[in-house]
Design an enzyme around this catalytic site. Structure first.
Site, PDB file in Angstrom:
ATOM      1  CE  LYS A 170      -4.220  -2.085   1.182  1.00 28.94           C
ATOM      2  NZ  LYS A 170      -5.322  -2.459   2.198  1.00 28.94           N
TER       3      LYS A 170
ATOM      4  NE  ARG B  89      -6.649  -8.566   0.221  1.00 27.64           N
ATOM      5  CZ  ARG B  89      -6.501  -7.836  -1.023  1.00 27.64           C
ATOM      6  NH1 ARG B  89      -5.292  -7.193  -0.588  1.00 27.64           N
ATOM      7  NH2 ARG B  89      -6.957  -7.826  -2.076  1.00 27.64           N
TER       8      ARG B  89
HETATM    9  N1  PMM Z   1      -6.915  -4.224   0.610  1.00 27.66           N
HETATM   10  C1  PMM Z   1      -7.318  -4.282  -0.635  1.00 27.66           C
HETATM   11  C2  PMM Z   1      -8.246  -5.179  -1.135  1.00 27.66           C
HETATM   12  N2  PMM Z   1      -8.784  -6.057  -0.617  1.00 27.66           N
HETATM   13  N3  PMM Z   1      -9.337  -6.890   1.727  1.00 27.66           N
HETATM   14  C3  PMM Z   1      -9.070  -6.793   2.940  1.00 27.66           C
HETATM   15  N4  PMM Z   1      -9.658  -7.592   3.841  1.00 27.66           N
HETATM   16  N5  PMM Z   1      -8.116  -5.959   3.536  1.00 27.66           N
HETATM   17  C4  PMM Z   1      -7.459  -5.166   2.958  1.00 27.66           C
HETATM   18  O1  PMM Z   1      -6.537  -4.398   3.482  1.00 27.66           O
HETATM   19  C5  PMM Z   1      -7.828  -5.036   1.441  1.00 27.66           C
HETATM   20  C6  PMM Z   1      -8.568  -5.975   0.982  1.00 27.66           C
HETATM   21  C7  PMM Z   1      -6.469  -3.395  -1.346  1.00 27.66           C
HETATM   22  O2  PMM Z   1      -5.625  -3.909  -2.044  1.00 27.66           O
HETATM   23  P1  PMM Z   1      -5.110  -4.497  -3.545  1.00 27.66           P
HETATM   24  O3  PMM Z   1      -5.397  -3.575  -4.604  1.00 27.66           O
HETATM   25  O4  PMM Z   1      -3.669  -4.711  -3.442  1.00 27.66           O
HETATM   26  O5  PMM Z   1      -5.979  -5.889  -3.586  1.00 27.66           O
END
Ligand code: PMM
Length: 282
Positions: free
Chosen positions: A223, A259
């Protein structure tokens, strides 16, 4: 030795630490958008992440990057459905990353065993009922509004205190709507309506989230606030080392899981922690 089986001195964790590997089947996710839009590539990547040590694969079909446009639900299902089905039938524990109740239902039918809704059931009014009826584990994230204008909502007195309180309130509402406590996993929603200092404050006081009494999932991977640690125009992959450090610190703080995009780096970092902790037992 069981992996990372301690939540603190003398206490034993009921489940092993979870590494949720990210497979974004999107053209525009900020960290890996476009790389796994092809179904076969996405499935292969999911299986590769399992080989690298992922215990869950999180499949998403809608980007939540700051300013992202919403995706049509049928397009979202078209993206994630075959990937969820193939991974689940290969025996992988799959979560579906969606804010759409319809997509959650179809992914559950395809074999998903976790509903991961970054809006905590707020974006789609039908989601709480779907979560309750499914009986599946549900990730309830802290969320204040859609990505298009989430930055304008990043105001806190104390981000750690406010996020814990708002998540607690959100979970209470969901319990009133039929979810059971055993279904719930909470997530601070790092980067969602949060500036850099808010994310670090939340991580430094992860104990406040732990005190809600639910498993805590941390999604810091790649992030912007992690990128802010790096100098110049560093490529996205440079964020994987600091992400792995965050994974270790989250594990030490008692989180249920992380994650991440780079599962191998996080697995190695956690193995290092385990070896360190093992030294104390000898
Ligand atoms: N962040 C993203 C997408 N899904 N789900 C959870 N549970 N927690 C998060 O912090 C989260 C998520 C955004 O990140 P990406 O674009 O790398 O998927």
């Amino acid at each position: 030795m069981a992996r990372l089986d301690r939540t603190g001195p003398g206490t034993t964790r009921a489940t092993p630490f979870q590494i949720m590997g990210v497979v974004n089947v999107t053209p525009d996710s900020f960290s890996d958008g476009g790389r796994y839009l092809d179904v076969d590539d996405a499935i292969a990547h999911g299986l590769e992440l399992v080989r690298a040590g992922a215990t869950i694969i999180d499949v998403g079909g809608e980007s939540t990057r700051p300013g992202a446009a919403r995706v049509d639900t049928s397009e979202e299902q078209h993206r994630v459905g075959p990937v969820v089905a193939a991974l689940a039938s290969a025996g992988v524990r799959v979560s579906v990353d969606t804010m759409s109740a319809e997509t959650a239902v179809s992914a559950a039918r395809a074999g998903a065993s976790i509903i991961n809704d970054v809006s905590g059931g707020l974006a789609d009014e039908r989601m709480p009922a779907v979560m309750a009826d499914s009986g599946l584990a549900c990730v309830i994230s802290h969320w204040r509004g859609h990505s298009a204008d989430m930055a304008s909502r990043a105001h806190y007195d104390d981000a750690a205190v406010d996020v814990a309180r708002e998540l607690d309130e959100r979970v209470s509402v969901l319990l009133g709507q039929g979810l059971t406590a055993s279904q719930i996993i909470v997530d601070p929603g790092l980067g969602f309506s949060k500036h850099t200092e808010h994310n670090w404050r939340i991580l430094a006081r992860l104990d406040l989230l732990q005190s809600l009494g639910y498993p805590v999932l941390v999604g810091a991977s790649r992030k912007r606030f992690i990128g802010a640690l790096l100098t110049g125009d560093a490529p996205m992959e440079s964020r994987d080392a600091p992400t792995a450090v965050v994974s270790v610190l989250a594990a030490q703080a008692g989180a249920w899981g992380v994650r991440v995009h780079d599962v191998a780096a996080t697995r190695l970092a956690l193995d290092t922690l385990e070896a360190w902790q093992g030294g104390a037992d000898d």
